[in-house]
Scaffold this motif. Structure first.
Motif, mmCIF file in Angstrom:
data_model
loop_
_atom_site.group_PDB
_atom_site.id
_atom_site.type_symbol
_atom_site.label_atom_id
_atom_site.label_comp_id
_atom_site.label_asym_id
_atom_site.label_seq_id
_atom_site.Cartn_x
_atom_site.Cartn_y
_atom_site.Cartn_z
ATOM 1 N N ARG A 161 0.825 -1.206 0.000
ATOM 2 C CA ARG A 161 0.000 0.000 0.000
ATOM 3 C C ARG A 161 0.859 1.255 0.000
ATOM 4 O O ARG A 161 0.473 2.286 -0.533
ATOM 5 C CB ARG A 161 -0.890 0.041 1.241
ATOM 6 C CG ARG A 161 -1.923 -1.071 1.292
ATOM 7 C CD ARG A 161 -2.591 -1.112 2.645
ATOM 8 N NE ARG A 161 -3.318 0.115 2.935
ATOM 9 C CZ ARG A 161 -3.922 0.383 4.089
ATOM 10 N NH1 ARG A 161 -3.866 -0.502 5.068
ATOM 11 N NH2 ARG A 161 -4.554 1.515 4.273
ATOM 12 N N ALA A 215 -1.018 -7.900 6.790
ATOM 13 C CA ALA A 215 -2.302 -7.461 6.233
ATOM 14 C C ALA A 215 -2.369 -5.937 6.196
ATOM 15 O O ALA A 215 -2.965 -5.343 5.291
ATOM 16 C CB ALA A 215 -3.445 -8.018 7.079
ATOM 17 N N GLY A 216 -1.738 -5.314 7.157
ATOM 18 C CA GLY A 216 -1.767 -3.855 7.234
ATOM 19 C C GLY A 216 -0.968 -3.176 6.140
ATOM 20 O O GLY A 216 -1.331 -2.094 5.681
ATOM 21 N N ILE A 217 0.137 -3.800 5.733
ATOM 22 C CA ILE A 217 0.974 -3.162 4.720
ATOM 23 C C ILE A 217 0.606 -3.604 3.303
ATOM 24 O O ILE A 217 0.963 -2.939 2.333
ATOM 25 C CB ILE A 217 2.478 -3.433 4.960
ATOM 26 C CG1 ILE A 217 2.768 -4.942 4.875
ATOM 27 C CG2 ILE A 217 2.925 -2.869 6.296
ATOM 28 C CD1 ILE A 217 4.245 -5.264 4.882
#
Lengths: 217, 217
Positions: A162, A212-214
């Motif tokens: 992201r 999952a966050g990145i």
DNA sequence: TCTCTATGTAATCATCGATTACATTTGGCG
DNA sequence: CGCCAAATGTAATCGATGATTACATAGAGA
């Protein structure tokens, strides 16, 4: 005055007397003793290491200029074992999926840290390898850092991330696993409601949350 | 029975001798000396603390059963200061935005840890407050943990989070800031290419990355 | 004022890291 | 083979530290 006298002609060592004057590989044995002491949760003292090697208190100083040098050597050995574990995990990880490799790296890191907390402390405290550290250790560390960096570069090239701030992701990931390992080492988990048996599962969960966050949704 | 004998009549103390026999608040002074020693990067020894308090080497043991007890008291004091800083930061954070509060908490945590590394180590190493720790310290810690938990609960209720596994988010967040603080403490940042002047900015960046990762897009 | 208790001192111990003088091996060189 | 120098171990010792004990002093309250 020379209080010294060949008082004991020193009979030829009978077969029952096992240990010869020269130890053979004292340096190695001292390092192992230091690692074992640490693993037992005891303070690592030069004298105790000497005791375990069945050698006089001054002998270790023939091999290490001071206690810190012994600890540094122990750190080097521990890092060698750590590195071997990481490499093994990466060999089994899919070569084409950088995020999967990133995950495997983190998992192997934490698993080793959970299972060898005292050794993990020795190699990470920085007291024993920060400034005057061996070139080996420094190079080894740089290699590991470069490894994670490459994974992130690959991931970015494949459009998996992201954010484009790889450095930030890298440092955050490192802080995450390092912090998790230290929480375990420093006995924080009971306070955080994470039971002994859940720690490794939580380690995995935390890593997955981070990835999952990145990752691009 | 008092085996006691007034062998020395002990002349009346002359006016030039400034210090009275009784110190006044030795306990407090010893704790401060311990904290100061730590802040200076020196080893904290009971004797050195006694020296700084201009008192005999045995005197501290009237106030602390052993060195660890002195360290524990120092940890308690450091934790008090840390807590005060956190509370101040939270008072200035928007009451209605749980993620902003979460962020403010993390920032205050890291800023204090960056500026008081030695004190941060004392309060987090666990050696000085893990088992026989003071109830105060234990309660204080539990309160801080509950605080972050509440923020996450609020955030979830407002539909701000991607995941419903709050415990995992909480532990991951803690590991992140704790790891970052320890990386600083343990001198890792040079190896990671983070210069002295960039550390606080990186701390902020890492926290923001984490929050962006858990927040609903 | 007298006494009890808290608090400080002096002396002492064991342990530890470290150094020094001396002893023993070992390996290389003639 | 025989000798010597370097490596490696031992014994003795030092200074610093945590800790304990007997004793000294101060201060508070009956």
């Amino acid at each position: 005055m020379p209080v010294h006298q060949p008082s004991k002609p020193r009979a030829r060592r009978p077969a029952t007397e096992a240990r010869p004057y020269h130890h053979g590989d004292l340096r190695r044995v001292l390092i192992d003793a230091a690692l074992q002491l640490a693993a037992e949760g005891a303070e690592v003292s030069v004298r105790e290491a000497a005791r375990r090697a069945a050698v006089s208190p001054g002998a270790p100083f023939r091999h290490f200029p001071n206690r810190d040098a012994l600890m540094a050597a122990a750190a080097e050995e521990a890092q060698r074992r750590f590195r071997a574990e990481i490499d093994a995990a990466l060999r089994e990880a899919p070569a084409a999926d950088p995020l999967a490799r990133f995950r495997a790296f983190g998992l192997a890191y934490l698993r080793w840290a959970m299972r060898n907390p005292a050794h993990f402390e020795i190699i990470s405290t920085g007291r024993y390898f920060a400034h005057g550290s061996s070139p080996d250790l420094t190079r080894d560390n740089a290699e590991l850092i470069a490894l994670t960096e490459q994974m992130l570069v690959d991931a970015a090239e494949q459009g998996l991330l992201r954010s484009a701030d790889l450095k930030r992701i890298q440092v955050a990931g490192r802080a995450l696993v390092y912090g998790f390992a230290r929480m375990n080492l420093d006995g924080h988990f009971p306070r955080w409601g994470v039971g002994e048996g859940e720690i490794e599962r939580m380690a995995e969960g935390v890593i997955d949350l981070f990835i999952a966050g990145i990752a691009k949704p």
